[in-house]
Design an enzyme around this catalytic site. Structure first.
Site, PDB file in Angstrom:
ATOM      1  N   TYR A 486      -2.162-115.757  -4.271  1.00  0.00           N
ATOM      2  CA  TYR A 486      -3.235-114.882  -3.773  1.00  0.00           C
ATOM      3  C   TYR A 486      -3.467-115.108  -2.284  1.00  0.00           C
ATOM      4  O   TYR A 486      -3.101-114.305  -1.468  1.00  0.00           O
ATOM      5  CB  TYR A 486      -4.511-115.123  -4.574  1.00  0.00           C
ATOM      6  CG  TYR A 486      -5.611-114.146  -4.242  1.00  0.00           C
ATOM      7  CD1 TYR A 486      -5.588-112.859  -4.768  1.00  0.00           C
ATOM      8  CD2 TYR A 486      -6.667-114.503  -3.414  1.00  0.00           C
ATOM      9  CE1 TYR A 486      -6.589-111.948  -4.470  1.00  0.00           C
ATOM     10  CE2 TYR A 486      -7.677-113.594  -3.110  1.00  0.00           C
ATOM     11  CZ  TYR A 486      -7.635-112.325  -3.642  1.00  0.00           C
ATOM     12  OH  TYR A 486      -8.627-111.427  -3.336  1.00  0.00           O
ATOM     13  N   SER A 566      -3.980-107.370  -5.722  1.00  0.00           N
ATOM     14  CA  SER A 566      -5.039-107.096  -4.754  1.00  0.00           C
ATOM     15  C   SER A 566      -4.660-107.690  -3.390  1.00  0.00           C
ATOM     16  O   SER A 566      -3.673-107.271  -2.791  1.00  0.00           O
ATOM     17  CB  SER A 566      -6.370-107.655  -5.276  1.00  0.00           C
ATOM     18  OG  SER A 566      -7.453-107.164  -4.537  1.00  0.00           O
ATOM     19  N   ASP A 648      -8.755 -97.099  -9.892  1.00  0.00           N
ATOM     20  CA  ASP A 648      -9.057 -98.246  -9.036  1.00  0.00           C
ATOM     21  C   ASP A 648      -9.854 -97.751  -7.832  1.00  0.00           C
ATOM     22  O   ASP A 648      -9.301 -97.142  -6.922  1.00  0.00           O
ATOM     23  CB  ASP A 648      -7.766 -98.934  -8.580  1.00  0.00           C
ATOM     24  CG  ASP A 648      -8.025-100.264  -7.875  1.00  0.00           C
ATOM     25  OD1 ASP A 648      -9.197-100.520  -7.512  1.00  0.00           O
ATOM     26  OD2 ASP A 648      -7.081-101.038  -7.698  1.00  0.00           O
ATOM     27  N   HIS A 683      -9.146-101.699 -11.142  1.00  0.00           N
ATOM     28  CA  HIS A 683      -8.605-102.830 -10.388  1.00  0.00           C
ATOM     29  C   HIS A 683      -8.195-103.988 -11.301  1.00  0.00           C
ATOM     30  O   HIS A 683      -7.451-104.870 -10.884  1.00  0.00           O
ATOM     31  CB  HIS A 683      -9.641-103.305  -9.369  1.00  0.00           C
ATOM     32  CG  HIS A 683      -9.071-104.131  -8.268  1.00  0.00           C
ATOM     33  ND1 HIS A 683      -8.124-103.662  -7.389  1.00  0.00           N
ATOM     34  CD2 HIS A 683      -9.297-105.428  -7.900  1.00  0.00           C
ATOM     35  CE1 HIS A 683      -7.808-104.605  -6.530  1.00  0.00           C
ATOM     36  NE2 HIS A 683      -8.494-105.687  -6.811  1.00  0.00           N
TER      37      HIS A 683
END
Length: 717
Positions: A486, A566, A648, A683
């Site tokens: 991430y 993301s 999303d 999402h």
């Protein structure tokens, strides 16, 4: 809950989309932003004196052309995944592993105890309540909200007496919530409904007659999924009244980008307002007395200089966790009657390990630390004297503690990448933990290994990584490996159990998670080392993780897959445009991929506190240098599955649409580039179990096929 809680080389295709401007000169004084060329499928803009191509701008609009493109891409992606041999074997193994009872740590309100339970494969977990006689019943079952499980429970707040539940509902994964209410004893739904809510909880007043919450006005443009969201406001809603009668508590029209997280103190004497600005980890802090009639909102902390997380109060003395002059965090006390900084007191000083969370329980401060990403729990007196460390069941993630100041016990959960979430109860009287709830799973965690390793990034920074696999695996440099990461928004990737990961290991795969800069694994300094113009550090940390796995014979580039969601999807975009040679397959999921326009849609403006903004001349060059969409060139790319969802409204799907379309257009190699576009999904939050299992199965089968491997007809068992 506030908004912040919920998030390289310049190659531009212009004109005919074949000319690269990698050697163009940039002058920060040039700010003439103009549209210089337009066509049915593309535009070229001049931003700060630089021509920037956007060949698939039309995919930003919900037109017939866009809908036709999406439909075609959905079908092509589905057809590709459907023909992969033995994908059903993956579905069956994940389903078998997923099918166990899951129970959360309990939460006590009045004479009632609440907890979530999932029997195994239920689409959504069910909220149960138990009274003081031990009688249990369903308090709220979101599986009845819709036939396909795509209407989800997005938040719950129980009144102090435990008799009323406020709950948020989200449709198809959208961030928009509608809050409703139910009477716990009768099970009857109340008439109250609260709309236009995002990034907010509902906080009950002391008398249990109403809630404080934050909401936006209805989107002026009419596009619920793309219109920008500004001007959040704090309201009070009294049960039995229409939302139009709600009392406006606080707004800041002159600061449209301020977000408000409202909280009521445990004693009900104060309304606490945490003011965020985008996803910046720093916040302001205001409060309002709830015991004085018509009390004003008091601006206690007005400078945006540090994080201030309210922990509790002794009348006028407020306790905070903060990183003011302490990147790893500390606990301070502020007497609001003497608010000057010269009177602030440090209760628990900063240590070498960052603080993950703090709770006031049994008139003690219970502090959760991260030591090289792994959880630790320590207990302090209210004046900061350390009482003890809590003996933990192993090395992994600690969630919690969950408890109240008036109780002499608390709960916490423990898990690792190979051990499912287990709940423990700590008793202050004995100073010991006891097992509260342990799931019965269909595998033996002792058959798997989850080890922590350390490697050096490009600039010499030491980075930790967890590597998990099944015992007996030979490290011969030829193992299929999935590298998930991430690296942003101060979010720490601590160990998290997923039955799907066990299925991957049963297939013979290695699951690796590096803790990249940009997270909070080593405090705020670690976060800042991956922000703004330092974002390249995040990418370099990831490439170094891949190289470590190769150099140490875990895998090789033909068996290595990259996956991120993301902000992690942005990382995957950088992988494809900077180091596609390192990986056999890349999966950008719900990614932020257009770094020049992300702030123009829904809540994207809030991320400028993390990335910067292309509207700012000084920040534009760094964003342009790594923006995945703007750095796609004609070259050979690895197998790629771009993943997004039609609902999303956080990272709007146009990012993935534009990126996937241009990547397909510029691919010169033979590897497939497909789109996986989910319908009635967002999402990621609230996704029903069946959709989660299907998504994992598509990911694993796509990777396995890209590695040139054949999925066995039966996995595990």
């Amino acid at each position: 809950m506030s908004l912040k809680t919920i998030l390289s080389k310049q190659h531009l295709l212009i004109a005919g989309f074949g000319l690269m401007l990698s050697g163009c000169q940039y002058n920060a004084s040039q700010t003439d932003d103009t549209l210089t060329t337009a066509s049915p499928q593309g535009v070229v803009e001049t931003l700060h004196g630089v021509q920037v191509a956007d060949p698939y701008r039309y995919l930003e609009e919900d037109t017939e052309a866009t809908q036709a493109w999406v439909k075609q891409q959905q079908q092509a992606g589905h057809d590709y995944l459907a023909q992969l041999e033995n994908k059903q074997a993956i579905v069956e193994r994940i389903t078998e592993l997923w099918n166990y009872e899951k129970v959360t740590a309990p939460s006590e309100h009045g004479d009632y105890t609440f907890y979530y339970r999932n029997d195994g494969l239920q689409a959504q977990s069910v909220l149960y309540v138990k009274d003081k006689q031990g009688q249990e019943k369903v308090a709220l079952d979101p599986n009845g909200f819709s036939t396909d499980g795509t209407v989800a429970l997005s938040g719950v707040s129980v009144s102090g007496d435990g008799k009323t539940i406020a709950y948020g509902v989200s449709k198809s994964g959208s961030d928009w919530q509608q809050w409703q209410f139910i009477d716990v004893i009768s099970g009857k739904k109340l008439v109250d409904e609260l709309n236009w809510i995002k990034f907010s909880s509902a906080q009950w007043s002391k008398d249990n007659q109403g809630v404080y919450y934050s909401r936006y006005d209805a989107p002026a443009g009419g596009n619920l999924l793309a219109d920008v969201n500004f001007n959040q406001k704090v309201y009070y809603h009294k049960l039995g009244t229409d939302q139009s009668q709600d009392v406006l508590i606080y707004e800041r029209p002159q600061n449209k980008d301020w977000g408000f997280g409202a909280e009521v103190s445990e004693q009900g004497d104060y309304l606490l307002i945490s003011i965020s600005q985008g996803t910046d980890s720093r916040n302001r802090f205001f409060y309002k007395s709830l015991t004085e009639q018509n009390a004003p909102v008091v601006e206690l902390i007005v400078e945006l200089e540090a994080e201030y997380s309210f922990l509790g109060n002794d009348k006028s003395v407020f306790y905070f966790k903060t990183d003011l002059d302490a990147p790893n965090g500390k606990v301070i006390a502020i007497d609001v009657n003497r608010p000057a900084k010269t009177h602030w007191k440090t209760v628990i000083a900063e240590s070498s390990d960052p603080i993950a969370s703090v709770a006031i329980i049994n008139d003690h401060l219970v502090v959760s630390y991260l030591h090289d990403v792994l959880g630790q729990l320590s207990i302090f007196s209210m004046d900061g004297v350390k009482r003890q460390d809590v003996d933990l069941p192993g090395k992994g993630k600690i969630a919690g503690p969950y408890g109240k100041r008036s109780k002499d016990y608390f709960y916490y959960t423990f898990n690792s990448y190979v051990q499912p979430q287990t709940t423990y109860k700590f008793d202050f009287k004995t100073g010991q933990s006891s097992l509260y709830a342990k799931p019965k799973v269909s595998f033996n965690p002792n058959d798997y290994v989850s080890e922590q390793v350390f490697y050096n990034s490009k600039d010499g920074t030491r980075v930790p990584m967890m590597v998990s696999y099944k015992k007996g695996l030979t490290l011969d440099g030829n193992n299929p490996t999935l590298l998930y990461a991430y690296g942003g928004f101060s979010i720490s990737l601590t160990p998290r159990f997923s039955p799907a990961n066990i299925a991957w290991m049963d297939m013979g795969g290695i699951y690796a998670v590096p803790n990249l800069r940009g997270g909070a694994e080593y405090g705020e300094s670690w976060h800042q080392a991956g922000m703004f113009d330092k974002k390249q550090n995040v990418f370099d940390d990831y490439y170094a993780a891949a190289q470590y796995l190769i150099d140490n014979h875990y895998t090789n580039s033909t068996k290595l897959g990259a996956y991120g969601r993301s902000n992690g999807g942005l990382l995957m975009g950088a992988v494809l445009t900077q180091r596609p040679d390192l990986f056999a397959a890349v999966l950008p999921a719900v990614g932020v991929l257009d770094m020049l326009r992300f702030h123009k849609f829904t809540i994207g403006w809030a991320w400028t506190s993390e990335y910067g903004s292309a509207d700012v001349a000084e920040q534009f060059p760094a964003l342009l240098a790594y923006s995945p969409y703007h750095n796609i060139t004609e070259r050979e790319y690895p197998a790629t599955m771009v993943m997004t969802a039609d609902h999303d409204d956080r990272v709007v799907p146009l990012h993935s649409f534009k990126f996937g379309a241009l990547l397909q257009d510029r691919q010169t190699g033979d590897a497939p580039i497909i789109m996986r576009i989910e319908s009635k999904a967002g999402h990621g939050a609230g996704k029903p179990t069946a959709m989660k299992i299907d998504e994992f199965a598509d990911i694993y089968s796509f990777l396995w096929h890209s590695f040139g491997l054949t999925i066995p007809a039966k996995i595990g068992g």
